[in-house]
Design an enzyme around this catalytic site. Sequence first.
Site: not given
Length: 183
Positions: A73-75, A79, A108
């Site tokens: 959920r935040d690639i 990261n 993001t």
Amino acid sequence: HPAIGIVHQIGVTGPDSASFEPGQPFIAMAYYEGETLAERAARERVSAPAILDWAIQLADGLAHAHRAGIVHRDIKPSNLLWTDQGVRIIDFNVAVTENDDVQGGGGTRRYLPPDYDYSTEPDATDRMDRDLYALGISFYECLTGQYPFDEPTPPIKTQPKDPKQFKGCADLSSSLVNVLVKM
């Protein structure tokens, strides 16, 4: 999986924590010597074959996580860690399992699909697609050095800029460009 950073423990600091205020959530991960793809791309131009290799490793790592029912959920490039042993997906602080019932949060905006609805949490398949979309944006940025849209976030019903227009990208194969744009 070699493309996923090892998480040793997830928890909340207890009342006897000497260094942190009690009740603070934490993730204890393995230490990896390296730099994020965002740092690496900002420091020097990386070759298209190296970036393609990274994208393949990361897609394989995401597929492994998704088969295990984990969605990141935040690639994004900050990261994704480049090491001498390959790339690794790190920062699982907003990851969920495919069966978690969570509302909103995570991600993001710059890397979320333009039709992402903050008022509801997508189903497992949509969550996985969201990871792949973010990987595509990350791949595009690392390859071209540019964000694929003129706007600061992905606009609805707008194709990304042709990656071949950027310096050093004119010789990209049509097949690679098609995969990149589809992601």
